[in-house]
Motif scaffolding. Sequence first.
Motif, PDB file in Angstrom:
ATOM      1  N   TYR A 188       0.836  -1.203   0.000  1.00 51.00           N
ATOM      2  CA  TYR A 188       0.000   0.000   0.000  1.00 51.00           C
ATOM      3  C   TYR A 188       0.872   1.254   0.000  1.00 51.00           C
ATOM      4  O   TYR A 188       0.612   2.206  -0.740  1.00 51.00           O
ATOM      5  CB  TYR A 188      -0.929   0.008   1.218  1.00 51.00           C
ATOM      6  N   GLY A 189       1.921   1.213   0.822  1.00 52.29           N
ATOM      7  CA  GLY A 189       2.828   2.370   0.894  1.00 52.29           C
ATOM      8  C   GLY A 189       3.476   2.662  -0.449  1.00 52.29           C
ATOM      9  O   GLY A 189       3.611   3.818  -0.850  1.00 52.29           O
ATOM     10  N   THR A 190       3.854   1.584  -1.151  1.00 50.53           N
ATOM     11  CA  THR A 190       4.492   1.761  -2.465  1.00 50.53           C
ATOM     12  C   THR A 190       3.515   2.382  -3.471  1.00 50.53           C
ATOM     13  O   THR A 190       3.843   3.372  -4.146  1.00 50.53           O
ATOM     14  CB  THR A 190       4.977   0.394  -3.000  1.00 50.53           C
ATOM     15  N   ILE A 191       2.301   1.801  -3.523  1.00 50.86           N
ATOM     16  CA  ILE A 191       1.312   2.309  -4.484  1.00 50.86           C
ATOM     17  C   ILE A 191       0.905   3.745  -4.134  1.00 50.86           C
ATOM     18  O   ILE A 191       0.865   4.628  -4.999  1.00 50.86           O
ATOM     19  CB  ILE A 191       0.067   1.383  -4.527  1.00 50.86           C
ATOM     20  N   ALA A 192       0.620   3.960  -2.847  1.00 48.39           N
ATOM     21  CA  ALA A 192       0.214   5.304  -2.420  1.00 48.39           C
ATOM     22  C   ALA A 192       1.346   6.316  -2.654  1.00 48.39           C
ATOM     23  O   ALA A 192       1.098   7.454  -3.063  1.00 48.39           O
ATOM     24  CB  ALA A 192      -0.194   5.286  -0.951  1.00 48.39           C
ATOM     25  N   GLY A 193       2.568   5.858  -2.401  1.00 49.94           N
ATOM     26  CA  GLY A 193       3.719   6.746  -2.625  1.00 49.94           C
ATOM     27  C   GLY A 193       3.858   7.121  -4.098  1.00 49.94           C
ATOM     28  O   GLY A 193       4.113   8.291  -4.433  1.00 49.94           O
ATOM     29  N   LEU A 194       3.680   6.110  -4.962  1.00 54.67           N
ATOM     30  CA  LEU A 194       3.766   6.371  -6.407  1.00 54.67           C
ATOM     31  C   LEU A 194       2.651   7.322  -6.863  1.00 54.67           C
ATOM     32  O   LEU A 194       2.873   8.213  -7.704  1.00 54.67           O
ATOM     33  CB  LEU A 194       3.682   5.055  -7.196  1.00 54.67           C
ATOM     34  N   MET A 195       1.457   7.108  -6.274  1.00 54.10           N
ATOM     35  CA  MET A 195       0.331   7.994  -6.614  1.00 54.10           C
ATOM     36  C   MET A 195       0.630   9.424  -6.172  1.00 54.10           C
ATOM     37  O   MET A 195       0.359  10.385  -6.906  1.00 54.10           O
ATOM     38  CB  MET A 195      -0.962   7.495  -5.949  1.00 54.10           C
TER      39      MET A 195
END
Lengths: 155, 77
Positions: free
Chosen positions: A54-61
């Motif tokens: 989640y952190g990776t996806i949210a960070g990329l977003m």
Amino acid sequence: MGGTSKIFDIDPVSKILYIMSKKQDIDEGPINLSFEERSVWIQLASLGAILIGYGTIAGLMLLAGVIHIVPYVPVFALAVVLLIVLMIVGHAVTAATSRLERRDERDKLIVWRAESGEQCGVGVGRRGIRGSCRTHLLDQQPMDRPRAVTLDVSI
Amino acid sequence: MAKLPKASIQNRIRALRFEHGEMTQQALADQIGVTRQTVNAIEGNKYSPSLEVAFRIAKVFDRPLEEVFQYAAGEGG
């Protein structure tokens, strides 16, 4: 000699036989984790994997310029669903491959300690969210503050 | 505040198992109503059992509690 075992109080022949018998524990099979221990590790691993994902996806977003909260909601919902699925599958596999055994006092202690750590994590996370909301509040224009205050209280 | 000395509870369960016909950890665990992992942890001094379990272990071996478990105060105690 308080810190040493009294095993060598027995006679020499018994001592030799005792040392030879160390193989016995190996013959009993490896000491696997109990179901409760496995359960706690499954929860920790699942939570860690989902949090990183989640952190990776949210960070990329966030890096892509998504600053509104709405697009993050489905990602968060998916993360929660995946977390539940991972835990159910993990526990089912563990239960299927474990020896049937009841929960004993050590297992209860393991669960208590895990829950204590979990509560600490939740507490830190909650304070972190509240803190970031307060910081966000300070950046708001006076007209926007009432809405932001409502958000803060709801957390 | 004075620092309490590090203390641990030693035991001779392994020796007693040996003396009782090489009783396995699983057999002992079944008799005292805990898992084998718990017996292993107690034997390795990684876990101190409750009084109830300690008494049950002593009863299995038919020994007084202090013959099975010994309290050892650490250095500085």
